[in-house]
Design a protein around this motif. Structure first.
Motif, short mmCIF file in Angstrom:
data_model
loop_
_atom_site.label_atom_id
_atom_site.label_comp_id
_atom_site.label_asym_id
_atom_site.label_seq_id
_atom_site.Cartn_x
_atom_site.Cartn_y
_atom_site.Cartn_z
N ARG A 69 50.39 35.31 43.30
CA ARG A 69 49.55 35.73 44.42
C ARG A 69 50.18 35.31 45.75
NH1 ARG A 69 45.99 39.29 44.06
NH2 ARG A 69 44.68 38.29 45.64
N SER B 144 55.19 43.11 46.34
CA SER B 144 53.92 42.45 46.67
C SER B 144 53.08 43.44 47.45
CB SER B 144 54.18 41.19 47.50
OG SER B 144 54.85 41.51 48.70
N GLY C 124 48.78 40.65 45.52
CA GLY C 124 49.37 40.36 44.21
C GLY C 124 50.87 40.58 44.25
#
Lengths: 498, 411
Positions: free
Chosen positions: B106, B206, B192
């Motif tokens: 994350r 990402s 994410g």
């Protein structure tokens, strides 16, 4: 002591004991935790005291703690290793014997003037340092008091103080005393215990710092340094405090950003909401507390504190009391300073500055008749000499010290039966003082007053609530004045009242 | 001809010639590709790299962000790897938010402060594994990170040159990746991270960006940079893919409500005047500060500042009429000077004249009425001054529901 302690004092050196005694006398139950097997810190080891010639405690502190330590002034004998017979002076306060009348008069005038100037500044010693930000009315009043005392010095002395305060002691003694032994003595007084040479700027300030206690006269407690340690320890226990020896602290406990106690290295936890540490600032903050509780800038300033010591201690067991070249015995209330002039002190510093052992070390020494030992503090020995503290380097240091002493003490070499040595690095290890510095941090203008131990950390109170610094690293600094411990305990008590 | 004088023999000293250090801009990993498209030849300096300001027209590029998909080289960003047993403690010591809540895989946005609680910089923190983080930010932080990490068991490396990066932003960006066979994006939520392949090349993707819309950032090894670029461009025609320059990104950045150091606020590390840095509370970033977590840098100062009214504050404002108010002064009742505008833009998507304004207390905090902006307009070489009413509004100016939708929409 009955019940759990409500304050912990880390380190049972004289500052820790002064702080604990004051807390106890104000109704708290302090517990002093000392890592070694004796109280008194660097002067407490009866076998090998690191600073064998303490200045006496400030009289105000003795009164506040109701202790009575009888002291007597020590006479200083300055001897030149270059010219041992004619080169010997006796100094007691501002009185100088053994030189020319002109020399004696110049010395008296200079020392008395420095003593007046130091006295005017001494009001700063027993108070928390002035604050740079948000000074309150009390701070300003205290500063005004010092300002008034300075003003009362008169125009000539004040102007002179402003002229010399930031200059170097070498120039001062050269101007006022000329070359020779009187200047050597003041150069030693100004630099002993630190890592600055007589030509380093600001060494007049360190000289004034020394002069601020007892007019610059060296005092020795009757019964030796041990008597002082015992009196302080007794003051702690008498007032309801406790001293535990062989109890090294491993970590300061923090709960919710407040000091909560300490963990000892045997795993034992002692809880208290007030923790005073007389350990060096770097040891206290970076090792015991840990950088995780401090801001990065704070840690950086702490890491960068100048605290590399330059004093090596040597003890020589003697067959007979040492005799000066003229034949007189070195008495217990005399100290011997071995240096030819301010220039030779600087030469010794120059070598140490570059990591070399000085060829002709300068030193002070005193004789303990009870143990028949000559205790020598050799100034300007590098903390980390080139190649490290190898057997060869230790041998070289001992040989040069013996040679210098051989020049000023008759038959010294033949009288020595044994010797021991603690280099600055050994003092660092044995007493947990980073750099092995006598004062836990260099006494120089950028590490004094509100900048002691470093910018932002002055005033004894640390960012973690309930944690205080009470050792020589804090204002006013080193030597056996007890003032940092006294001021820190006062600061802690004042914070509890609020 | 001059003869050498008699006497001491003259020594010939051969001068040692050191080639002059090149002080211009360095080509980045995508430079050859971007240069071929840069019809304006407009380059700006971004951390020493040549970064395109605009390739052909800022309008086309801006609308490509909002309606199609765009490619922007973000390789010049400063990137640091923070790894080791104490990595989480170090990152938590650095930033004001609780990094313990960030799971591996994350990303989060974070700010960090000095000991006085003044903001040093902001950036994104990637948690690649339990003990492995990557920090991406605008300004070099290696010295600061070394200070923060002192005493902890962690290694910090500047990996700025080891990672090439592209920002792929726009409503059709997911469709483009889908057409390249990237499955991982279906489950990839905002913030994410996933490992994917584009062609033969391993790429980390990402779901992050500065546009307030659907978008991704692609992280790869520099030798793969050109190949990844070519694959994306080859597949991009159907999705309106367009390489863009910094000016269009800046427009989208303001609309999306992101602040830029050196423009909207000054880092505490670079400010000389003591009142120039700003606290998180002044920047309106209160939600980024977790005062409940154990000590972090600046916590004690922030604890104190949290109880005080900020002396000034940064607000999002909307200004009447259509002229952008960059660098304008703000007045109360047209008379009293109470602040200034930093970034400003006529937002083509929102159809609003938007800006960020620094307002001295209490303006903006309690008194919000009767604020005016003094705009200087040049109309055909003649300057005119216009007082335009401004009012305080909520950030961001633009955010689309596409940004959060998972799986992402196939536009």
């Amino acid at each position: 002591m009955t019940g759990a302690p409500d304050a912990i004092v880390i380190g049972g050196g004289h500052n820790g004991l002064v702080a604990a005694a004051l807390l106890a006398r104000r109704g708290m139950r302090p517990l002093v935790l000392e890592a070694r097997n004796h109280a008194g810190g660097m002067l407490g080891d009866a076998e090998f005291p690191i600073s064998p010639m303490p200045f006496a405690l400030r009289p105000e502190i003795c009164r506040a703690l109701a202790i009575d330590v009888a002291t007597r002034p020590m006479e200083t004998i300055v001897a030149s290793p270059l010219n041992s017979l004619s080169g010997t002076l006796r100094v007691s306060g501002s009185r100088l014997d053994g030189g020319s009348p002109q020399q004696a008069e110049a010395f008296r005038q200079l020392v008395e003037r420095l003593a007046r100037q130091a006295e005017a500044l001494s009001g700063m010693l027993l108070r928390a340092p002035p604050r740079l930000d948000g000074a309150g009315p009390r701070d300003l009043l205290a500063l005004a008091g010092t300002g008034w005392k300075l003003r009362r010095l008169g125009k000539v002395d004040l102007r002179d103080l402003l002229r010399i305060a930031l200059s170097n002691v070498h120039d001062l003694v050269e101007d006022e005393l000329g070359l020779g032994l009187p200047g050597a003595l003041l150069a030693m007084e100004a630099t002993l215990g630190g890592a600055m040479g007589p030509r380093s700027p600001g060494t007049v300030l360190t000289l004034l710092y020394r002069m601020a206690s007892n007019g610059g006269r060296r005092m020795m407690p009757v019964g030796g340094p041990g008597a002082l340690t015992q009196a302080l320890a007794a003051a702690v226990t008498r007032a309801g405090g406790e001293i535990r020896l062989n109890a090294p602290v491993e970590r300061i406990l923090v709960e919710g950003d407040r000091a909560a106690g300490v963990a000892l290295s045997n795993g034992e936890i002692v809880r208290a909401s007030l923790v005073l540490s007389s350990a060096a600032p770097r040891t206290t903050l970076l090792d015991l507390l840990g950088p995780g509780h401090l801001d990065a800038e704070w840690v950086r300033r702490c890491r960068n504190m100048a605290c590399t010591g330059m004093v090596a201690r040597l003890d020589f067991d003697l067959l007979a009391p040492p005799r000066l070249a003229g034949g007189e015995v070195l008495e217990a209330d005399q100290r011997l300073v071995v240096a030819a002039d301010a220039g030779t002190v600087e030469t010794a510093f120059n070598a140490a500055k570059h990591g070399k052992l000085p060829d002709d070390p300068v030193m002070e020494a005193c004789y303990d008749a009870g143990s028949r030992r000559l205790r020598v503090s050799v100034q300007f020995i590098p903390h980390s000499p080139r190649g490290g503290w190898t057997e060869a380097n230790r041998q070289m240091l001992e040989t040069s010290v013996r040679r210098q002493l051989g020049f000023v003490l008759a038959g010294f070499e033949d009288s020595v039966t044994a010797s021991r040595m603690m280099a600055p690095a050994d003092i660092e290890t044995a007493y947990g003082i980073p750099g092995g510095h006598w004062h836990h941090g260099e006494l120089r203008i950028d590490q004094m007053l509100m900048l002691r131990p470093f910018d932002g950390a002055a005033g004894y109170r640390m960012p973690v609530e309930g944690l205080y610094l009470c050792g020589a690293g804090s204002h006013p600094g080193g030597d056996i004045s007890g003032a940092p411990g006294f001021n820190a305990a006062n600061a802690a008590l004042a914070a509890r009242r609020h | 001809m001059v003869k050498p004088t008699q006497g001491a023999p003259r020594r010939r000293i051969a001068p040692q010639v050191i080639p002059q250090v090149i002080t211009g801009l360095e080509p980045g990993p995508f430079h050859a590709r971007i240069a071929a498209l840069n019809h304006q030849h407009a380059w700006t300096n971004w951390m020493g790299f040549a970064s395109p300001a605009v390739l052909d027209s800022v309008e086309f590029e801006y609308f490509a962000i909002r309606n199609q998909t765009t490619l922007f080289d973000i390789s010049p960003m400063c990137k640091y790897a923070i790894e080791g047993p104490d990595a989480e403690r170090v990152v938590n010591r650095l930033v004001t938010r609780d990094i313990g809540r960030l799971s591996p895989g994350r990303v989060t946005y974070a700010i960090w402060c000095d000991e006085d609680g003044q903001v040093i910089d902001d950036g994104t923190i990637f948690r690649l594994a339990d003990d492995c983080f990557r920090l991406c930010c605008q300004e070099p932080q290696l010295a600061w990170l070394s200070d923060i990490a002192w005493g902890f068991d962690v290694t910090i490396r500047d990996v700025s040159r080891e990672i090439a990066a592209l920002s792929l932003q726009g409503p059709t960006s997911a469709a483009l990746l889908r057409s390249l066979g990237v499955k991982a994006i279906e489950a990839l939520k905002p913030f994410g991270i996933a490992s994917i392949r584009i062609g033969e090349c391993e790429v980390d993707v990402s779901r992050t960006g500065f546009t307030g819309d659907l978008g991704y950032e692609l992280w790869m090894r520099p030798p793969d940079a050109a190949r990844v670029w070519d694959r994306l461009m080859a597949a991009g025609d159907n999705w309106g893919l367009r390489a863009i320059g910094y000016q269009a990104v800046e427009m989208a950045r303001i609309e999306a409500g992101f602040l830029l150091p050196k423009i909207d606020f000054l880092s505490a590390r670079s400010a000389l005047r003591t009142n120039r840095p700003s606290t998180p509370f002044e920047l309106g970033l209160d939600a980024m500060v977790d005062l409940a977590k154990p000590h972090f840098n600046g916590r004690r100062a922030l604890l104190r500042l949290a109880g005080e009214r900020p002396a000034r504050k940064l607000f999002a404002v909307e200004i009447e009429r259509d002229k952008p108010a960059a660098n304008a002064l703000v007045y109360h009742r047209r008379k009293r000077e109470v602040g200034m505008i930093t970034s400003a833009l006529w937002s083509p998507t929102c159809k609003r004249n938007i800006a960020y304004a620094w307002l001295d207390a209490p303006f903006g905090q309690t008194g919000t009425d009767d604020l005016w902006v003094e705009i200087y307009l040049q109309r055909e070489i003649r300057w005119e001054r216009r007082m335009a009413r401004c009012r305080i509004v909520d950030k961001p100016f633009f955010v689309h529901q596409r940004r959060r939708q998972t799986p992402p929409a196939n536009m």
